[in-house]
Scaffold this motif. Structure first.
Motif, PDB file in Angstrom:
ATOM      1  N   UNK A 106       0.588  -1.205   0.019  1.00  0.00           N
ATOM      2  CA  UNK A 106      -0.095   0.118  -0.341  1.00  0.00           C
ATOM      3  C   UNK A 106       0.792   1.253  -0.453  1.00  0.00           C
ATOM      4  N   UNK A 107       0.508   2.217  -0.788  1.00  0.00           N
ATOM      5  CA  UNK A 107       0.807   3.716  -0.336  1.00  0.00           C
ATOM      6  C   UNK A 107       0.805   4.432   0.536  1.00  0.00           C
ATOM      7  N   UNK A 108       1.353   5.369   1.335  1.00  0.00           N
ATOM      8  CA  UNK A 108       1.523   5.928   2.000  1.00  0.00           C
ATOM      9  C   UNK A 108      -0.152   6.888   1.902  1.00  0.00           C
ATOM     10  N   UNK A 109       0.095   7.278   3.489  1.00  0.00           N
ATOM     11  CA  UNK A 109      -1.586   8.399   3.495  1.00  0.00           C
ATOM     12  C   UNK A 109      -2.749   7.487   3.582  1.00  0.00           C
ATOM     13  N   UNK A 110      -3.806   8.215   3.386  1.00  0.00           N
ATOM     14  CA  UNK A 110      -4.781   6.874   3.570  1.00  0.00           C
ATOM     15  C   UNK A 110      -4.633   5.968   2.744  1.00  0.00           C
ATOM     16  N   UNK A 111      -4.903   4.979   2.442  1.00  0.00           N
ATOM     17  CA  UNK A 111      -4.561   4.051   1.690  1.00  0.00           C
ATOM     18  C   UNK A 111      -5.341   3.245   0.572  1.00  0.00           C
ATOM     19  N   UNK A 112      -7.228   2.685   2.120  1.00  0.00           N
ATOM     20  CA  UNK A 112      -8.003   2.248   1.533  1.00  0.00           C
ATOM     21  C   UNK A 112      -9.262   3.205   2.693  1.00  0.00           C
ATOM     22  N   UNK A 113      -9.896   3.225   1.411  1.00  0.00           N
ATOM     23  CA  UNK A 113     -11.649   3.976   1.627  1.00  0.00           C
ATOM     24  C   UNK A 113     -12.887   2.871   1.367  1.00  0.00           C
ATOM     25  N   UNK A 114     -14.090   2.567   2.579  1.00  0.00           N
ATOM     26  CA  UNK A 114     -14.726   1.778   2.674  1.00  0.00           C
ATOM     27  C   UNK A 114     -15.965   2.954   2.381  1.00  0.00           C
ATOM     28  N   UNK A 115     -17.151   3.147   1.552  1.00  0.00           N
ATOM     29  CA  UNK A 115     -18.069   4.055   1.528  1.00  0.00           C
ATOM     30  C   UNK A 115     -18.985   3.668   0.698  1.00  0.00           C
ATOM     31  N   UNK A 116     -20.652   3.619   1.607  1.00  0.00           N
ATOM     32  CA  UNK A 116     -21.500   3.527   0.762  1.00  0.00           C
ATOM     33  C   UNK A 116     -22.487   3.806  -0.344  1.00  0.00           C
ATOM     34  N   UNK A 117     -22.378   3.336  -1.375  1.00  0.00           N
ATOM     35  CA  UNK A 117     -23.294   4.519  -2.504  1.00  0.00           C
ATOM     36  C   UNK A 117     -24.294   5.402  -1.666  1.00  0.00           C
ATOM     37  N   UNK A 118     -25.085   4.866  -1.470  1.00  0.00           N
ATOM     38  CA  UNK A 118     -25.833   6.125  -0.580  1.00  0.00           C
ATOM     39  C   UNK A 118     -26.110   5.655   0.444  1.00  0.00           C
ATOM     40  N   UNK A 119     -25.742   6.352   1.770  1.00  0.00           N
ATOM     41  CA  UNK A 119     -25.739   6.157   3.762  1.00  0.00           C
ATOM     42  C   UNK A 119     -26.366   6.618   4.325  1.00  0.00           C
ATOM     43  N   UNK A 120     -27.409   6.699   3.082  1.00  0.00           N
ATOM     44  CA  UNK A 120     -28.812   6.756   4.963  1.00  0.00           C
ATOM     45  C   UNK A 120     -29.605   5.514   4.724  1.00  0.00           C
ATOM     46  N   UNK A 121     -29.745   4.616   6.088  1.00  0.00           N
ATOM     47  CA  UNK A 121     -29.927   3.740   6.426  1.00  0.00           C
ATOM     48  C   UNK A 121     -31.675   3.817   6.023  1.00  0.00           C
TER      49      UNK A 121
END
Length: 139
Positions: free
Chosen positions: A26-41
């Motif tokens: 992995x590269x330095x800094x933020x190396x993984x990001x996880x996000x929902x397409x629509x995060x409203x529950x």
């Protein structure tokens, strides 16, 4: 009185598995990001007279974005995977304090990453689209 020490985060305890293969380099800094397409529950609807109702949002699609060093051998692996017609499982897991897991059984490489060359090593950003992304903080 609450404890002042919350725990220890160790980037070495964060793993990414793509189609059963542990990804490395992995590269330095933020190396993984996880996000929902629509995060409203829940989606909220307000009627003409102010009555409020909610609808559960069943959209579980999302993206896992990660950056590898240009020298990571997993760039070649992902180049092979990106052209396959089938989907694959993916998992992000933090095993240090503040445990977290994100899993999807149906993911695919959604963008062909750009490549840069310069006087220093550059990162290669990969984006996986997930049809069924589930994520949770664990105790």
């Amino acid at each position: 009185m609450a404890d002042k020490f919350l725990g220890t985060y160790d980037p070495n305890q964060v793993t990414l598995s793509v189609s059963g293969r542990l990804v490395s380099g992995f590269f330095d800094g933020t190396f993984i990001s996880v996000k929902r397409s629509d995060n409203e529950v829940y989606k909220t609807h307000v009627g003409a007279r102010g009555e409020v109702s909610r609808t559960k949002n069943n959209n579980t699609s999302g993206q896992i974005t990660f950056t590898l060093k240009g020298t990571s051998p997993d760039n070649a692996f992902l180049d092979l995977v990106k052209n396959l017609p089938n989907t694959f499982p993916v998992m992000v897991k933090n095993n240090s304090d503040g445990k977290f897991v994100a899993v999807a059984s149906q993911a695919w490489v959604s963008t062909d990453p750009d490549k840069e060359f310069g006087v220093e090593e550059s990162g290669v950003e990969w984006v996986l689209t997930c049809a069924d992304l589930n994520k949770a903080h664990l105790s």
